[in-house]
Design a protein around this motif. Sequence first.
Motif, PDB file in Angstrom:
ATOM      1  N   ARG A 124       0.818  -1.213   0.000  1.00  0.00           N
ATOM      2  CA  ARG A 124       0.000   0.000   0.000  1.00  0.00           C
ATOM      3  C   ARG A 124       0.854   1.268   0.000  1.00  0.00           C
ATOM      4  NH1 ARG A 124      -3.373   2.560   5.034  1.00  0.00           N
ATOM      5  NH2 ARG A 124      -4.056   4.418   3.918  1.00  0.00           N
ATOM      6  N   LEU A 125       1.796   1.372   0.953  1.00  0.00           N
ATOM      7  CA  LEU A 125       2.512   2.629   1.157  1.00  0.00           C
ATOM      8  C   LEU A 125       3.716   2.797   0.247  1.00  0.00           C
ATOM      9  CD1 LEU A 125       2.356   2.940   5.056  1.00  0.00           C
ATOM     10  CD2 LEU A 125       0.938   4.048   3.332  1.00  0.00           C
ATOM     11  N   GLY A 126       4.200   1.719  -0.374  1.00  0.00           N
ATOM     12  CA  GLY A 126       5.298   1.865  -1.327  1.00  0.00           C
ATOM     13  C   GLY A 126       4.871   2.664  -2.550  1.00  0.00           C
ATOM     14  N   PRO A 127       3.997   2.112  -3.388  1.00  0.00           N
ATOM     15  CA  PRO A 127       3.537   2.875  -4.565  1.00  0.00           C
ATOM     16  C   PRO A 127       2.678   4.069  -4.183  1.00  0.00           C
ATOM     17  CG  PRO A 127       2.358   0.776  -4.379  1.00  0.00           C
ATOM     18  CD  PRO A 127       3.460   0.737  -3.378  1.00  0.00           C
ATOM     19  N   GLY A 128       1.865   3.946  -3.129  1.00  0.00           N
ATOM     20  CA  GLY A 128       1.020   5.071  -2.718  1.00  0.00           C
ATOM     21  C   GLY A 128       1.843   6.272  -2.301  1.00  0.00           C
ATOM     22  N   GLY A 129       2.913   6.027  -1.535  1.00  0.00           N
ATOM     23  CA  GLY A 129       3.778   7.124  -1.126  1.00  0.00           C
ATOM     24  C   GLY A 129       4.513   7.752  -2.294  1.00  0.00           C
ATOM     25  N   ALA A 130       4.912   6.925  -3.265  1.00  0.00           N
ATOM     26  CA  ALA A 130       5.606   7.455  -4.444  1.00  0.00           C
ATOM     27  C   ALA A 130       4.698   8.374  -5.245  1.00  0.00           C
ATOM     28  CB  ALA A 130       6.096   6.302  -5.318  1.00  0.00           C
ATOM     29  N   VAL A 131       3.465   7.940  -5.488  1.00  0.00           N
ATOM     30  CA  VAL A 131       2.530   8.751  -6.262  1.00  0.00           C
ATOM     31  C   VAL A 131       2.188  10.040  -5.528  1.00  0.00           C
ATOM     32  CG1 VAL A 131       0.214   8.816  -7.257  1.00  0.00           C
ATOM     33  CG2 VAL A 131       1.596   6.756  -7.465  1.00  0.00           C
ATOM     34  N   MET A 132       2.051   9.962  -4.192  1.00  0.00           N
ATOM     35  CA  MET A 132       1.730  11.156  -3.413  1.00  0.00           C
ATOM     36  C   MET A 132       2.809  12.230  -3.567  1.00  0.00           C
ATOM     37  SD  MET A 132      -0.294  12.776  -1.425  1.00  0.00           S
ATOM     38  CE  MET A 132      -1.462  11.502  -0.976  1.00  0.00           C
ATOM     39  N   LEU A 133       4.089  11.821  -3.465  1.00  0.00           N
ATOM     40  CA  LEU A 133       5.171  12.787  -3.605  1.00  0.00           C
ATOM     41  C   LEU A 133       5.276  13.310  -5.034  1.00  0.00           C
ATOM     42  CD1 LEU A 133       8.008  11.285  -1.386  1.00  0.00           C
ATOM     43  CD2 LEU A 133       6.901  13.500  -1.109  1.00  0.00           C
ATOM     44  N   LEU A 134       5.012  12.454  -6.021  1.00  0.00           N
ATOM     45  CA  LEU A 134       5.068  12.901  -7.413  1.00  0.00           C
ATOM     46  C   LEU A 134       3.987  13.942  -7.684  1.00  0.00           C
ATOM     47  CD1 LEU A 134       5.806   9.604  -9.365  1.00  0.00           C
ATOM     48  CD2 LEU A 134       7.270  11.619  -9.206  1.00  0.00           C
ATOM     49  N   ILE A 135       2.791  13.696  -7.208  1.00  0.00           N
ATOM     50  CA  ILE A 135       1.711  14.669  -7.409  1.00  0.00           C
ATOM     51  C   ILE A 135       2.064  15.975  -6.728  1.00  0.00           C
ATOM     52  CG2 ILE A 135      -0.683  15.205  -6.786  1.00  0.00           C
ATOM     53  CD1 ILE A 135      -1.395  12.336  -7.320  1.00  0.00           C
ATOM     54  N   TYR A 136       2.587  15.875  -5.526  1.00  0.00           N
ATOM     55  CA  TYR A 136       3.001  17.082  -4.789  1.00  0.00           C
ATOM     56  C   TYR A 136       4.032  17.870  -5.582  1.00  0.00           C
ATOM     57  CZ  TYR A 136       5.380  19.808  -1.161  1.00  0.00           C
ATOM     58  OH  TYR A 136       5.968  20.810  -0.442  1.00  0.00           O
ATOM     59  N   GLU A 137       5.030  17.196  -6.123  1.00  0.00           N
ATOM     60  CA  GLU A 137       6.101  17.878  -6.844  1.00  0.00           C
ATOM     61  C   GLU A 137       5.627  18.477  -8.163  1.00  0.00           C
ATOM     62  OE1 GLU A 137       9.913  17.406  -7.035  1.00  0.00           O
ATOM     63  OE2 GLU A 137      10.272  16.062  -5.345  1.00  0.00           O
ATOM     64  N   TYR A 138       4.932  17.678  -8.979  1.00  0.00           N
ATOM     65  CA  TYR A 138       4.548  18.150 -10.305  1.00  0.00           C
ATOM     66  C   TYR A 138       3.481  19.244 -10.233  1.00  0.00           C
ATOM     67  CZ  TYR A 138       7.326  14.654 -12.714  1.00  0.00           C
ATOM     68  OH  TYR A 138       8.383  13.914 -13.195  1.00  0.00           O
ATOM     69  N   VAL A 139       2.533  19.113  -9.317  1.00  0.00           N
ATOM     70  CA  VAL A 139       1.529  20.166  -9.167  1.00  0.00           C
ATOM     71  C   VAL A 139       2.173  21.445  -8.669  1.00  0.00           C
ATOM     72  CG1 VAL A 139      -0.526  20.866  -7.863  1.00  0.00           C
ATOM     73  CG2 VAL A 139      -0.406  18.583  -8.841  1.00  0.00           C
ATOM     74  N   TYR A 140       3.095  21.321  -7.706  1.00  0.00           N
ATOM     75  CA  TYR A 140       3.788  22.498  -7.177  1.00  0.00           C
ATOM     76  C   TYR A 140       4.599  23.189  -8.288  1.00  0.00           C
ATOM     77  CZ  TYR A 140       5.782  25.254  -3.349  1.00  0.00           C
ATOM     78  OH  TYR A 140       6.135  26.266  -2.508  1.00  0.00           O
ATOM     79  N   ALA A 141       5.327  22.384  -9.083  1.00  0.00           N
ATOM     80  CA  ALA A 141       6.131  22.968 -10.164  1.00  0.00           C
ATOM     81  C   ALA A 141       5.247  23.628 -11.221  1.00  0.00           C
ATOM     82  CB  ALA A 141       6.997  21.883 -10.798  1.00  0.00           C
ATOM     83  N   TRP A 142       4.121  22.985 -11.559  1.00  0.00           N
ATOM     84  CA  TRP A 142       3.208  23.565 -12.547  1.00  0.00           C
ATOM     85  C   TRP A 142       2.629  24.882 -12.060  1.00  0.00           C
ATOM     86  CZ3 TRP A 142      -2.258  24.064 -12.154  1.00  0.00           C
ATOM     87  CH2 TRP A 142      -2.872  24.517 -13.324  1.00  0.00           C
ATOM     88  N   LEU A 143       2.231  24.939 -10.810  1.00  0.00           N
ATOM     89  CA  LEU A 143       1.688  26.175 -10.253  1.00  0.00           C
ATOM     90  C   LEU A 143       2.747  27.263 -10.188  1.00  0.00           C
ATOM     91  CD1 LEU A 143      -0.478  24.669  -7.375  1.00  0.00           C
ATOM     92  CD2 LEU A 143      -1.326  25.741  -9.462  1.00  0.00           C
ATOM     93  N   GLN A 144       3.983  26.852  -9.890  1.00  0.00           N
ATOM     94  CA  GLN A 144       5.062  27.833  -9.825  1.00  0.00           C
ATOM     95  C   GLN A 144       5.316  28.448 -11.211  1.00  0.00           C
ATOM     96  OE1 GLN A 144       8.939  26.254  -8.773  1.00  0.00           O
ATOM     97  NE2 GLN A 144       9.393  28.083  -7.592  1.00  0.00           N
TER      98      GLN A 144
END
Length: 371
Positions: free
Chosen positions: A345-365
């Motif tokens: 659960r937390l292996g792929p789930g944690g990876a996707v969570m951080l990716l969404i955080y990074e890409y959304v943050y970069a796009w908004l920036q």
Amino acid sequence: MDSLAPRISSCGAGGKSGKSGEETLTQPRGCHGTRSQCVQQGPGVGAAPGAGEARRPGRAACPRGGAQGRAAPADAASAGRDATAKPCRRGWGLVEICLMHPLDVVKTRFQIQRGKTDPTSYKSLGDCFRTIFQREGLLGFYKGLFPPVLAETPKRAVKFFTFEQYKKLLGYASLPPGLAFAVAGLGSGLTEAVVVNPFEVVKVTLQANQNAFKEQPSSFVQARQIIKTDGLGFQGLNKGLTATLGRHGVFNMVYFGFYFNMKNILPVNKDPNLEFLRKFGIGLVSGTIASIINIPFDVAKSRIQGPQPVPGEIKYRTCFKTMATVYKEEGFLALYKGLLPKIMRLGPGGAVMLLIYEYVYAWLQDTVNHK
């Protein structure tokens, strides 16, 4: 690696005025402060995700009118990006909970069983899935779903917001950048644990109930029952708090610390697809290692918050005493019960969570910078 503390520099070269001969300050456009008020802002610990990869020249930000001047536009833009990114993180969090909750139920069932002599003991991961499906039906895998869904918004908001705030605070300490990421993660995990613990108590109680789904009380009824019987304290709705603090604190410390340190160490790929895989792989390993390290706290938490072996008699009371009891009675590997479904659960789930955080943050920036 850039220094953690803000770097002080001059705004420009000094010159002589035509009439008075006094020294003046050649400032960049938009800078109206004195030389001592100009702060060079670089990508330190408090920088946005990916700052360690793309080295951009620092920007001089000078407050108008000294300490009582207006807030810098960059701060307002950063706050706007954070506010906009939160719904995206929360949206994925809800999807992740609904998809992965059966693994969480299975993990809890493994953690609360007390050895092979336990009549509810499961032989394997597949046996656990089959038994729950046969005895409790398909909805049995979604017992205790509502508490984590209800806690998702404050949990994700606290997790990422406090991580950023602790990074900013640690920017003024003399900590190495790698250590600062881990300490900020530890602080965010401890703060997050205080918020989610009451929800966890209700969730574990519902997941441990092996009756048919239709016979199970609702989340609100279960919460009221816990409060009525044991109150709001450490024997009631907040029992197992120390174990929850350990679980979330250790997980976030390893999760954020490993991810951001490895992301700055491994070279960036120019190919967007390879770069995505690089970040996903680091996130996957981060979630996996964090799960392996923190699971003894997770087992202790489930034992404390779940049903006791003898009704009316509390055997599992405190975090470390519970770990010692489990180790003494069931062996070292008992502290790692439920590890496989947890990693799944937390292996792929944690990876996707951080990716969404990074890409959304970069796009908004980028969106804010182009306005």
